[in-house]
Every structure is written in structure tokens, then in C-alpha cells.
Write a protein that holds these residues in place. Structure first.
Motif, short mmCIF file in Angstrom:
data_model
loop_
_atom_site.label_atom_id
_atom_site.label_comp_id
_atom_site.label_asym_id
_atom_site.label_seq_id
_atom_site.Cartn_x
_atom_site.Cartn_y
_atom_site.Cartn_z
N ASP A 12 -7.36 1.50 -5.83
CA ASP A 12 -8.27 1.93 -4.76
C ASP A 12 -9.64 2.24 -5.33
O ASP A 12 -9.76 3.00 -6.30
CB ASP A 12 -7.69 3.18 -4.07
CG ASP A 12 -8.33 3.45 -2.73
OD1 ASP A 12 -9.56 3.63 -2.69
OD2 ASP A 12 -7.61 3.50 -1.72
N ARG B 54 -11.78 4.12 -4.31
CA ARG B 54 -12.11 5.55 -4.18
C ARG B 54 -11.59 6.38 -5.36
O ARG B 54 -11.81 7.58 -5.40
CB ARG B 54 -11.53 6.09 -2.86
CG ARG B 54 -12.22 5.54 -1.62
CD ARG B 54 -11.46 5.89 -0.35
NE ARG B 54 -10.20 5.15 -0.26
CZ ARG B 54 -9.37 5.22 0.78
NH1 ARG B 54 -9.67 6.01 1.80
NH2 ARG B 54 -8.25 4.52 0.78
N SER B 55 -10.94 5.72 -6.31
CA SER B 55 -10.40 6.45 -7.47
C SER B 55 -11.50 6.88 -8.44
O SER B 55 -11.23 7.65 -9.36
CB SER B 55 -9.38 5.58 -8.21
OG SER B 55 -9.98 4.38 -8.66
N ALA C 260 0.86 -1.18 0.00
CA ALA C 260 0.00 0.00 0.00
C ALA C 260 0.89 1.23 0.00
O ALA C 260 2.08 1.16 0.34
CB ALA C 260 -0.91 0.01 1.22
N HIS D 296 -3.63 4.29 1.00
CA HIS D 296 -4.32 3.82 -0.19
C HIS D 296 -3.64 2.56 -0.72
O HIS D 296 -2.41 2.46 -0.71
CB HIS D 296 -4.32 4.90 -1.28
CG HIS D 296 -5.28 6.00 -1.00
ND1 HIS D 296 -5.73 6.86 -1.98
CD2 HIS D 296 -5.91 6.39 0.14
CE1 HIS D 296 -6.57 7.74 -1.46
NE2 HIS D 296 -6.69 7.47 -0.18
N THR D 297 -4.43 1.64 -1.18
CA THR D 297 -3.88 0.41 -1.74
C THR D 297 -3.42 0.66 -3.18
O THR D 297 -3.63 1.74 -3.73
CB THR D 297 -4.93 -0.70 -1.70
OG1 THR D 297 -6.13 -0.24 -2.33
CG2 THR D 297 -5.24 -1.09 -0.27
#
Length: 359
Positions: free
Chosen positions: A72, A74-75, A63, A68-69
């Protein structure tokens, strides 16, 4: 004593072949093909990008420092229950992508050779040559700007099948920009300097290019990769890019008895048709999501309502280029064609091309 017989994996022939025949199809794919059998495109594309919801059963091994991985969710504001289920309708992968690009370049090179053999460049009308000198190479800067947008976007995309085409789209823009510059160098052999510095200064300073430049710069500020696909591939390239490539230089070249310029821009427009198919398929994919489709459709429509008026304003700012085209066409006619085509695409996706005005 004979050695024990090693275990053998039995494959059930999905093609109706008898078990054990050499033509027997595999039945151990780790993905579900879009059709009855996996295509070569799917074999070399699907699951080349890792994901903990598929095969990383212990989660992401790495990560970023901010938590953030590697990829993500959330992108993007859009959601889907199976990002890896998307399939590029063009079925592009590395081999046919390079074959296609090489084919376009050979076509352009052969057209230039034939035209030079027939002394066609020397017979171009002076006003058309000056139009090309004044306006053509700016599109290479336009292409370079779109290249930066889509190349930067590819890293965050949540599945390989979407990411791969976006990377290929960036490659399209590189090839297109280079083709324009190389063609200008060909024209210099018969018509004097086609200065790249002058084109760059025009792109930076001329009033009719500023809305396009500002739009491209604004695209580079978007952090949501799905919004980039909508604002760039679905809207801007379909409207403004087609106006520039097809209406100005494909049609304009033909009207001015130029056999080479239309071929250069036809190749770019053929690649753009693939981009349009991809963008439409992507929007249809997210809007048809069983769990998230309604929310996705509302978000996509919101992006269209925000970006499409800006794209229209850019297209309208290019009116001086269309109106000054030698032996050209009325701007309203050219603009009407590209708007009608985009509206038809949006309508086929169940989306509005204009914001609804409520009392």
C-alpha cells in the motif's frame, strides 16, 4: 510434407555480436537496467515483488479485510514515481549475501584458532577481560532490537530492491548478535563464566544502557518504513552502533593487545558500511525524484531533526563505557569521529545534521 518451421524470436545483440551467436545478449528484459546491461543482481532481484503499476494490469488480486492492498502506497509518507528503479549500491542478493556472511564467520573462527594456538587468550590483561565480561554481550541485545525493527519493516516496503536489502540487514544483525555470544563462550574456556543473564540484566537496568534501549523500543513503534530507514540505518546505527563497535571494541581491543575481539567487531562494522551505503543511496533516490523530490527532502529533514538529537543523547549516555575502557581514548575524541562522519554523509546528501535555529 515437411512440418512448418516454428517461429523464432530474433534477439538483437546488444554486445555487438553477430545475430545468432551464443554470446548474444538478451533484449527482452522486463525492466530497465541501471547500466547498459543488466547485472546478475538485477536479474534475480527486480520484479520479484508484484506491483499493479508494472505488470498486474488488472490490479491487486487480493487485499486485507480493512481494504488495504498487499502493498500500500500509504505505508510511507515519501512518494516516488518509480520505486522499482532503486538499486542497492552493494548489489547484494542471496548467493553473495550468504557467501559474505560465511566468509566473516570463517575469518572469526580462524582468528580464534590461531590465537588459541599461540595462547593469546591466556595473556589478555585481567582488566580488559573484566571489561569484556561486564560490557560486551549487551551489544547482542542491541543487535537483537535492531533486527526486530528492520525485519518487521521489510514487509511493507514498496519495491523488491529496497525490501531485499532491508531483509539482509536484519540477517546482519542476527549474525552479529550470535557472533558475540559465541565469542563469549570461547572466552569462557580461559576466563570463567561470561553470563548472558547478567548482560541481559545490565541491558534492562543499567543507567547508561537505558537511552539506547528506549530508542530501540521507540523505533519499533514507527509505522512508516522510510522513517525506519532514516532513523535506524542512516542515523542511529551510524552514530551509536559505530561508537560501540569501532570505538569501544575494535580500537579498544587493539589498545589492549587483543587480536580476536577487533576481528569480531570489524566484521559487524563492514556490514554496517553496507547499511550506510544503502541508506545514503535510498535518501538520494527519494530526494532526486523528479516529481516528489522537494517534498521528500523536506520530510526526510523533518525526520532527521526529530531523531538525530535523540541518537546523540544515546551516544552521550554511553560516555561511562568509553571512559572506563582500559588503555582507552577520551570520549570527546571517539564521539567527535562518529559525529564528523555522519555530518559528512548528511552534507553530501544536501541535508542538515543540526536543526537551524531561527529568531
Amino acid at each position: 510434407m515437411s512440418a512448418p518451421t516454428p517461429p523464432v524470436k530474433n534477439l538483437e545483440g546488444s554486445r555487438g555480436d553477430a545475430p545468432g551467436t551464443i554470446t548474444e545478449a538478451r533484449s527482452f528484459e522486463y525492466f530497465t537496467p541501471a547500466k547498459r546491461r543488466a547485472t546478475q543482481y538485477e536479474d534475480v532481484t527486480i520484479d520479484t515483488q508484484p506491483d499493479p503499476h508494472r505488470h498486474l494490469d488488472r490490479g491487486w488480486p487480493l487485499a486485507f479485510a480493512n481494504g488495504h492492498t498487499i502493498w500500500d502506497s500509504r505505508s510511507t509518507a515519501l512518494k516516488h514515481d518509480g520505486w522499482f528503479d532503486f538499486r542497492d549500491p552493494n548489489e547484494l542478493w542471496e548467493r553473495n549475501y550468504y557467501q559474505q556472511g560465511a566468509g566473516y564467520e570463517r575469518q572469526i573462527e580462524d582468528t580464534v584458532k590461531v590465537a588459541r594456538f599461540d595462547r593469546q587468550p591466556q595473556r589478555l590483561a585481567p582488566e580488559w577481560v573484566e571489561y569484556l565480561r561486564a560490557n560486551m554481550q549487551q551489544i547482542a541485545f542491541y543487535d537483537q532490537g535492531i533486527w526486530l525493527v528492520v525485519a518487521s519493516t521489510a514487509r511493507a516496503i514498496l519495491s523488491d530492491s529496497i525490501c531485499h536489502f532491508t531483509a539482509f540487514q536484519a540477517g546482519f544483525k542476527q549474525r552479529q548478535a550470535q557472533a558475540i555470544v559465541l565469542y563469549a563462550m570461547d572466552l569462557e574456556q580461559d576466563h570463567g563464566e561470561f553470563a548472558m543473564d547478567a548482560a541481559r540484566q545490565s541491558w534492562l537496568d543499567d543507567a547508561h544502557w537505558q537511552p539506547a534501549r528506549e530508542y530501540v523500543e521507540k523505533l519499533n513503534t514507527i509505522v512508516d518504513w522510510s522513517e525506519v530507514i532514516v532513523a535506524t540505518s542512516l542515523l542511529f546505527e551510524s552514530l551509536v552502533g559505530t561508537l560501540l563497535r569501532r570505538e569501544l571494541f575494535e580500537r579498544g581491543g587493539a589498545m589492549n593487545h587483543d587480536t580476536v575481539t577487533p576481528v569480531v567487531f570489524q566484521a559487524a562494522q563492514m556490514e554496517q558500511r553496507q547499511v550506510q551505503r544503502f541508506a545514503a543511496a535510498f535518501v538520494e533516490f527519494v530526494c532526486d525524484s523528479e516529481e516528489h523530490g522537494e517534498a521528500n527532502r523536506a520530510q526526510v529533514q523533518e525526520w532527521i531533526d526529530e531523531w538525530l538529537p535523540q541518537a546523540r543523547a544515546v551516544a552521550e549516555s554511553l560516555e561511562p563505557l568509553v571512559s572506563s575502557l582500559p588503555n582507552g581514548i577520551p570520549f570527546e575524541e571517539a564521539m567527535g569521529r562518529v559525529e564528523e562522519e555522519l555530518a559528512a554523509t548528511l552534507e553530501s546528501l544536501g541535508l542538515r545534521s543540526r536543526s537551524e535555529v531561527t529568531a
